[in-house]
Write a protein that holds these residues in place. Structure first.
Motif, PDB file in Angstrom:
ATOM      1  N   ILE A   1      89.222  21.029  72.918  1.00 54.53           N
ATOM      2  CA  ILE A   1      89.997  19.960  72.282  1.00 54.53           C
ATOM      3  C   ILE A   1      90.869  19.316  73.338  1.00 54.53           C
ATOM      4  O   ILE A   1      91.641  19.993  74.018  1.00 54.53           O
ATOM      5  N   GLU A   2      90.751  18.004  73.472  1.00 53.22           N
ATOM      6  CA  GLU A   2      91.553  17.255  74.424  1.00 53.22           C
ATOM      7  C   GLU A   2      92.661  16.541  73.667  1.00 53.22           C
ATOM      8  O   GLU A   2      92.396  15.792  72.732  1.00 53.22           O
ATOM      9  N   GLY A   3      93.894  16.754  74.067  1.00 56.85           N
ATOM     10  CA  GLY A   3      95.024  16.104  73.423  1.00 56.85           C
ATOM     11  C   GLY A   3      95.455  16.821  72.158  1.00 56.85           C
ATOM     12  O   GLY A   3      95.201  18.009  71.967  1.00 56.85           O
ATOM     13  N   THR A   4      96.105  16.061  71.268  1.00 57.69           N
ATOM     14  CA  THR A   4      96.576  16.621  70.013  1.00 57.69           C
ATOM     15  C   THR A   4      95.884  15.930  68.855  1.00 57.69           C
ATOM     16  O   THR A   4      95.081  15.018  69.049  1.00 57.69           O
ATOM     17  N   VAL A   5      96.232  16.340  67.659  1.00 55.24           N
ATOM     18  CA  VAL A   5      95.627  15.775  66.465  1.00 55.24           C
ATOM     19  C   VAL A   5      95.991  14.300  66.305  1.00 55.24           C
ATOM     20  O   VAL A   5      95.201  13.502  65.801  1.00 55.24           O
ATOM     21  N   ASN A   6      97.164  13.932  66.754  1.00 53.17           N
ATOM     22  CA  ASN A   6      97.645  12.564  66.550  1.00 53.17           C
ATOM     23  C   ASN A   6      97.190  11.588  67.623  1.00 53.17           C
ATOM     24  O   ASN A   6      97.465  10.395  67.514  1.00 53.17           O
ATOM     25  N   ASP A   7      96.528  12.051  68.665  1.00 55.93           N
ATOM     26  CA  ASP A   7      96.050  11.151  69.707  1.00 55.93           C
ATOM     27  C   ASP A   7      94.842  10.367  69.205  1.00 55.93           C
ATOM     28  O   ASP A   7      93.965  10.918  68.550  1.00 55.93           O
ATOM     29  N   PRO A   8      94.757   9.072  69.521  1.00 57.43           N
ATOM     30  CA  PRO A   8      93.592   8.299  69.083  1.00 57.43           C
ATOM     31  C   PRO A   8      92.349   8.685  69.889  1.00 57.43           C
ATOM     32  O   PRO A   8      92.440   9.135  71.026  1.00 57.43           O
ATOM     33  N   VAL A   9      91.216   8.500  69.285  1.00 64.30           N
ATOM     34  CA  VAL A   9      89.947   8.779  69.947  1.00 64.30           C
ATOM     35  C   VAL A   9      89.643   7.632  70.899  1.00 64.30           C
ATOM     36  O   VAL A   9      89.816   6.461  70.564  1.00 64.30           O
ATOM     37  N   GLN A  10      89.202   7.976  72.119  1.00 58.81           N
ATOM     38  CA  GLN A  10      88.867   6.932  73.075  1.00 58.81           C
ATOM     39  C   GLN A  10      87.537   6.300  72.689  1.00 58.81           C
ATOM     40  O   GLN A  10      86.547   6.998  72.489  1.00 58.81           O
TER      41      GLN A  10
END
Length: 166
Positions: A46-55
């Motif tokens: 998992i890269e980042g957190t749950v609230n990060d937008p998908v690239q």
């Protein structure tokens, strides 16, 4: 005496069934699948957190609508190329070569789409590269075989015609 022995045997069977049911080892009748998965899940990162937008990947028409349209045009082009040599009654080597090349392109793009859809490069990059190279090698091998078959043997449509009449 026989009835006493029979009843004690039945009691033993009932007691055994109850102990198996109580221990949770019993499997339902006609149950064809086990609860274990056949293959373990792939490693997940998992890269980042749950609230990060998908690239969002950069858009490219060659990977979108043009690619889809090309696949459909090749698939639709196979229909007249398959019927024409048999309907016209003449076996033209140029038409035969175009049919063989179109079948090869159709197969290559179709299997390429399967690889892209079902072997994600983000999760299994080495497997994706292996399957892509395998597809490219198989396409070259089949292309060389079709070329050899077209130039030194009777050709694709003549072979189909002979098999159909056999």
């Amino acid at each position: 005496m026989a009835s006493v022995a029979r009843s004690s045997a039945l009691l033993k069977q009932v007691a055994a069934k109850q102990s198996v049911a109580a221990s949770g080892l019993r499997v339902a009748a006609f149950h064809t699948t086990s609860r274990k998965s056949l293959l373990p899940p792939l490693p997940q990162h998992i890269e980042g957190t749950v609230n990060d937008p998908v690239q969002v990947p950069p858009t490219s028409p060659s990977h979108g609508s043009y690619h889809w349209t090309f696949d459909r045009v090749v698939a639709a082009g196979l229909i007249p190329l398959t019927v024409a040599p048999f309907a016209a009654g003449s076996l033209n080597p140029t038409m035969d070569a175009i049919l063989a090349a179109t079948i090869l392109i159709h197969s290559h793009t179709g299997f390429g789409n399967i690889i892209v859809d079902y072997i994600p490069s983000k999760r299994v990059p080495k497997a994706r590269k292996l399957f892509t190279w395998g597809l490219n090698a198989a396409t070259v091998l089949v292309g060389l075989a079709l070329y050899e078959f077209e130039t030194t043997d009777v050709g694709l449509t003549e072979t189909i015609k002979r098999v159909w009449k056999a």
